[in-house]
Motif scaffolding. Sequence first.
Motif, PDB file in Angstrom:
ATOM      1  N   GLY A 435       5.448 -19.729  32.431  1.00 28.48           N
ATOM      2  CA  GLY A 435       4.210 -20.257  31.865  1.00 28.48           C
ATOM      3  C   GLY A 435       4.148 -20.200  30.354  1.00 28.48           C
ATOM      4  N   CYS A 436       4.402 -19.024  29.783  1.00 23.53           N
ATOM      5  CA  CYS A 436       4.394 -18.842  28.329  1.00 23.53           C
ATOM      6  C   CYS A 436       5.009 -17.493  28.018  1.00 23.53           C
ATOM      7  CB  CYS A 436       2.980 -18.928  27.764  1.00 23.53           C
ATOM      8  SG  CYS A 436       1.873 -17.622  28.333  1.00 23.53           S
ATOM      9  N   ASP A 437       5.254 -17.268  26.749  1.00 22.15           N
ATOM     10  CA  ASP A 437       5.678 -15.958  26.290  1.00 22.15           C
ATOM     11  C   ASP A 437       4.431 -15.121  26.041  1.00 22.15           C
ATOM     12  OD1 ASP A 437       7.278 -13.902  25.488  1.00 22.15           O
ATOM     13  OD2 ASP A 437       8.395 -15.059  23.992  1.00 22.15           O
ATOM     14  N   ILE A 438       4.613 -13.890  25.563  1.00 19.85           N
ATOM     15  CA  ILE A 438       3.469 -13.015  25.330  1.00 19.85           C
ATOM     16  C   ILE A 438       2.506 -13.631  24.318  1.00 19.85           C
ATOM     17  CG2 ILE A 438       2.706 -10.750  24.498  1.00 19.85           C
ATOM     18  CD1 ILE A 438       4.111 -10.501  27.105  1.00 19.85           C
ATOM     19  N   VAL A 439       3.052 -14.132  23.215  1.00 16.44           N
ATOM     20  CA  VAL A 439       2.179 -14.650  22.142  1.00 16.44           C
ATOM     21  C   VAL A 439       2.459 -16.102  21.783  1.00 16.44           C
ATOM     22  CG1 VAL A 439       1.785 -12.376  21.145  1.00 16.44           C
ATOM     23  CG2 VAL A 439       3.723 -13.734  20.350  1.00 16.44           C
ATOM     24  N   THR A 440       3.493 -16.704  22.345  1.00 17.19           N
ATOM     25  CA  THR A 440       3.840 -18.074  21.961  1.00 17.19           C
ATOM     26  C   THR A 440       3.998 -18.973  23.171  1.00 17.19           C
ATOM     27  OG1 THR A 440       6.200 -17.534  21.927  1.00 17.19           O
ATOM     28  CG2 THR A 440       5.000 -17.319  19.843  1.00 17.19           C
TER      29      THR A 440
END
Length: 724
Positions: A435-440
């Motif tokens: 889905g996504c990285d932690i912050v990006t």
Amino acid sequence: MTKNKVEAILEEMTREEKVDQLMQLATLFYEGSRQKGKITGPMEEMGIELNTVHNSGSVLGGAGAEEVKSIQKAHLEKNRLGIPLLMMADIIHGFKTIFPVPLAIGCSWDTDLAEMSAEIAAKEASVSGVHVTFAPMVDLVRDPRWGRVMESTGEDSFLNASFAKAFVRGFQGENLETDMDRVAACVKHFAAYGAPAGGRDYNTVDMSERELRESYLPAYKAALDEGCEMVMTAFNTVDSIPASANKKLMRHLLRDEWGFDGVIISDWGAVKETIAHGVAADEAEAAQKAIEAGVDIEMMTTCYVKHLKRLVEEGKVDEHLLDDSVLRILKLKEKLGLFENPYRGADEEKEKELILCESHRQSARELAVKSCVLLKNESVLPLHKEQKVALIGPFAESGDLLGPWSWQGSKEDAVKLSDGFKTKTKGENLFISRGCDIVTALEGEFEKAVETARKADVIVLALGEHSKMSGEAKCRADIRLPEVQLELIKKLKELGKPVSVILFNGRPLDLHGVIDEADAVLEAWYPGTEGGHAIADLVYGDKNPSGKLSMSFPYSVGQVPVYYNAYTTGRPKLEPVTEYVSKYLDIPNEPLLQFGFGLSYTTFSYNEPQISADAFNSQETLSASVTVTNTGDVPGEEVVQFYVRDVTGEVVRPLKELKGFKKMYLEPGQSEKVSFTVSEEMLRYHHSDLTFKSDPGEFVAFIGPDSNTGEPLNFSLTSSFQRV
């Protein structure tokens, strides 16, 4: 070895050897370490001689039976008097088998399991050559912006004190001299390190002595009363004096008033940092103030070894202070049996058997189950094993479940969430996407996540903070989930399917954008080595959530510090709300989720609250009780909490204070009566002159599932008892 022989060693030591005994250095300085090739640079940088290393008293960060024995052997060959080294390390929530972070353990409200976790950590650490752990950390915490809240068990002094005792028992056992499977404990950070201004690490702490004694000191005292062998100084100031130079705090309160005669160690570099604080002009003055305050061991700075000998010779420091510090260190080495067996506990073969063994993993799994807190559930959890599940998010297949201060732990040994889910359901029922990285955001990953979710009946989102976003020096002004994760929730919510969120984090978060969007929210914290299995047990209903928050979740960061046992004001916010009262215009006064809160897959009713009498005196006790019934369809554990309010005091008293708790297991339909004893001693507090006593007057007791509930039980104390 007798005390007289320890004193005899002290008499044989030169003044230089005595000073060097107060020095703690990292393993890389020592022959026999795996990092021995790095000795020259650090020694030159710190300006110390090889002889100082040979005479030093303790090592920081040594672990592994082979390496520790090698370091000790090389040291004993070079040390003139054959004085062994103390091996110290940060064993905070597990050694190799990592348990949930302490804030999560606090949410278990299970001191027996906490003690067990420390005992297992001690066994693994001891067999790997460690003698002392820099734990427990018992700092009271009220501001989730501070990164180190994950090391504490929460915002309440009574609960923290209960866990402090449990951890010390687990680490040290009943007899350190004979039990080679235990390690000496070092309580930290003395004192009030958990109250930095602005929630910023190492920052100023400023509070009244009454508040210090009332709220922040009890957990340290509890650890020492349990026999904790060492104390570590805090980085912060206390009454505008850095703890490591604070004679009133260390010498007068800790040593004279409390009678502590164990070893006091500075935190890393804290002695020299008194210069940056502005209370020492140079290293010599820093050394003088620290030894006069009572600091025995200086960690990783050289104020003592460079200046203390000269200060003694010039008569600026009493040599008795130096001798006392050395003797305390030697006595601890004697208690650990190091003069007879300098390789205490270290055993390569036993190390292979114990480290990450199956029984340790099972214990870690059990505590992880008990530490998770169900924050919301609109009939979504538990999942059915035949449901098609989309497991999505940066933590879906991540091994970053150990959390900060899992120093010896390995992400490769951690059970990932996806692996835990695979043990509960067939492969064709589980779809996984990052889905996504932690912050990006990752290119195309949002779209993949949506397509993955379309295949499923229910969506489980694994979200949170990277472990490097919590811990020491990891403070955050914005304590919401990173924006990219909030956007992921919104996109998946648009599919109209049930959404459950599992949170991995080291602090209470501002949950807007999560709790209002999701149908269920499970707070998993950093659950440790067996995290994936434990969470799967809960999500699929093989286990029932029983955790309760040990730290409030704020409605907004603008509230913090926010905590349940606050004081009232002269203009409290009451119903109906008028204009000129203590309130915010834009948010509630209350936290989003209160201390003690936590849901279950079953429900509990509290009926027939009673108190045995409406008045008692200082020689008597009362009994407050309630009947708790499991009114749901599945077995469950409930944490029954007991609070008391002092209606009128000589100083303003908290709205409510935790005075007891009991964890009980009930089958569906089962009822059980729970009782708590009310004593005069329980009602004592620090008055304006710092006397510790109770006052005759009116009180209210509450028994309930959290800090916000419970029918009032009124009673009065007719006479008091004073202890100065």
